[in-house]
Design an enzyme around this catalytic site. Structure first.
Site, mmCIF file in Angstrom:
data_model
loop_
_atom_site.group_PDB
_atom_site.id
_atom_site.type_symbol
_atom_site.label_atom_id
_atom_site.label_comp_id
_atom_site.label_asym_id
_atom_site.label_seq_id
_atom_site.Cartn_x
_atom_site.Cartn_y
_atom_site.Cartn_z
ATOM 1 N N ARG A 200 0.809 -1.171 -0.034
ATOM 2 C CA ARG A 200 0.020 -0.023 0.005
ATOM 3 C C ARG A 200 0.827 1.209 -0.100
ATOM 4 O O ARG A 200 0.724 2.300 -0.728
ATOM 5 C CB ARG A 200 -0.941 0.036 1.158
ATOM 6 C CG ARG A 200 -2.150 -0.916 1.134
ATOM 7 C CD ARG A 200 -3.128 -0.712 2.171
ATOM 8 N NE ARG A 200 -2.619 -1.320 3.574
ATOM 9 C CZ ARG A 200 -3.040 -2.577 4.043
ATOM 10 N NH1 ARG A 200 -3.706 -3.337 2.867
ATOM 11 N NH2 ARG A 200 -2.460 -3.010 5.050
ATOM 12 N N PHE B 289 -11.338 -4.928 -6.478
ATOM 13 C CA PHE B 289 -11.490 -5.636 -5.120
ATOM 14 C C PHE B 289 -11.027 -4.860 -3.965
ATOM 15 O O PHE B 289 -10.083 -5.186 -3.273
ATOM 16 C CB PHE B 289 -10.863 -7.004 -5.181
ATOM 17 C CG PHE B 289 -10.844 -7.793 -6.573
ATOM 18 C CD1 PHE B 289 -12.207 -8.767 -6.500
ATOM 19 C CD2 PHE B 289 -10.003 -7.571 -7.529
ATOM 20 C CE1 PHE B 289 -12.405 -9.365 -7.447
ATOM 21 C CE2 PHE B 289 -10.555 -8.533 -8.761
ATOM 22 C CZ PHE B 289 -11.661 -9.247 -8.830
ATOM 23 N N ASP C 146 -6.100 -6.987 -6.449
ATOM 24 C CA ASP C 146 -6.107 -7.515 -5.286
ATOM 25 C C ASP C 146 -7.299 -8.522 -5.014
ATOM 26 O O ASP C 146 -7.900 -8.380 -4.051
ATOM 27 C CB ASP C 146 -5.767 -6.731 -4.230
ATOM 28 C CG ASP C 146 -5.299 -7.385 -3.044
ATOM 29 O OD1 ASP C 146 -4.950 -8.573 -3.015
ATOM 30 O OD2 ASP C 146 -5.499 -6.640 -1.761
ATOM 31 N N CYS D 112 -3.265 -14.148 -3.477
ATOM 32 C CA CYS D 112 -3.016 -14.584 -2.022
ATOM 33 C C CYS D 112 -3.435 -16.146 -2.038
ATOM 34 O O CYS D 112 -3.630 -16.545 -1.021
ATOM 35 C CB CYS D 112 -3.681 -13.786 -1.121
ATOM 36 S SG CYS D 112 -5.673 -14.286 -1.357
#
Length: 398
Positions: free
Chosen positions: A214, A230, A302, A342
């Protein structure tokens, strides 16, 4: 300490001696009828190999806590592990103007199945094995003893399944210790403020593993038109705006997440009305942008985990390729694509291959400019490659 001895199938002891923390049910000569959480000694030809806790509800029957026969699994043992993890965090991560990080990362910290995130003094604990339920009181006492300034502990429902990568994290929380946490906990991260729903939000309420990424987006966002897909509660979006983005468009299917993203803009002194927020299906929005001819300088992808089971891996790889290809269709020449996965079961090579295929099919040449994985508060032990789940790549259209 009453310890049950379990004999390993022939030849499997070397994996545990090398440091792998999981023992599958099929690796045991005999599967006992003992309570969840029972301390067991794993043996090979009668000789001690490792000590762990038993889970009768999981295909992972035993999770290893120690390979030292002198260790007793008690309150002191767990407290030492918690203090060691805290010491490593304060030594390895930059906490400048930051009050939230992962304190316990399961296998990476020698407490398999245990996740504890710290949010501005409140600990949020998730237990990923039914075998950990008897240890909850010891974990609470260890956190009380080991974490200075601890305000309270929120417990989130543990799961007893391992046929998925992660649970959805939607179980409601309850206070296990200390003062009642607010409905939304305000945290600081690199000087930005975020509201975290530690009671009902996904996982423990926020995705701390993307903290450094970030901050990277804050630097890369300057002067750009940004699309954050997302977006959840707007972590990347806020950072892009703080970095001087010309515009930020946040899209997430969850209306509550979008409302929280808008609130997070306001909390950081950013005029939310100058940016766009939409609760909608990401794939449909990208298609509508393509039809409109609308493009962006920086697109952030993401998504949630695509591969929740081993059987879903190829479909997940195909899904990543499709998503990235669609995003590249609305990326301006010279623009940046920040794309993440992820899914633990999708390897870095597989994910990069999906992005490469996306570029080929979109007719876009891509250059890799940043390649990142988990931050130091999400450690991965080399003997446990399954723990390496986060991939984050920044690519430029050239």
């Amino acid at each position: 300490m009453n310890v049950v001895k379990l004999e390993l199938a022939r030849g499997l002891g070397r994996h545990l001696r090398a440091g792998h923390p999981w023992v599958f049910r099929k690796a045991l000569e005999h599967v006992p009828r003992i309570p969840a959480g029972s301390v067991v000694d794993l043996t090979e030809n009668g000789k001690f190999v490792a000590r762990g806790y038993y889970d009768p509800h999981s295909a992972i029957a035993v999770r290893v806590l120690t390979r030292d026969p002198r260790d007793t699994v008690d309150a002191g043992f767990i407290t030492r592990r918690v203090r060691q993890a805290l010491s490593e965090r304060t030594a390895l991560i930059d906490l400048t103007d930051t009050d939230s990080y992962r304190l316990i990362h399961g296998e990476g910290d020698g407490l398999p199945g245990v996740v504890v995130d710290l949010y501005a003094g409140w600990a949020v604990m998730k237990l990923y094995s039914a075998g950990l339920t008897p240890y909850r009181p010891l974990l609470i006492e260890a956190l009380k003893a080991g974490v200075p300034g601890l305000k309270g502990i929120i417990g989130r429902d543990e799961v007893g399944r391992d046929d998925v990568d992660e649970d959805e994290g939607r179980g409601s929380g309850k206070m296990l210790y200390g003062q009642e946490a607010p409905e939304l906990i305000p945290i600081r991260e690199r000087g930005a403020t975020f509201l975290v729903d530690a009671w009902k939000g996904q996982k423990t309420g926020f995705f701390l593993d993307q903290r450094e990424n970030r901050y990277l987006i804050r630097r890369l966002g300057k002067g750009r038109d940004v699309l954050n897909c997302f977006s959840f509660s707007g972590g990347f979006s806020v950072n892009a705006a703080l970095g001087g983005a010309h515009s930020v468009f946040s899209v997430d299917q969850d209306p509550d997440a979008i409302a929280l993203a808008r609130e997070n803009f306001t909390r950081n002194g950013i005029a939310a009305e100058k940016h766009d927020f939409l609760a909608a299906d990401v794939f449909k929005i990208i298609q509508s942008f393509k039809e409109e001819g609308r493009t962006f300088d920086l697109i952030i992808l993401d998504p949630p985990a695509f591969a929740k089971t081993q059987r879903a891996v190829q479909a997940a790889i195909d899904g990543y390729a499709s998503l990235n290809r669609q995003a590249l269709a609305i990326l301006r020449p010279g623009g940046l694509l920040a794309t993440a996965s992820c899914s633990a079961r999708v390897t870095p090579d597989d994910f990069m291959g999906a992005v490469r295929e996306a570029g080929f099919k979109a007719g876009v040449d891509l250059a890799l400019v940043e390649e990142r994985y988990q931050p130091p508060d999400h450690p991965v032990r080399l003997q446990f490659p399954e723990g390496k789940y986060l991939k984050f790549y920044v690519l430029q259209s050239v």
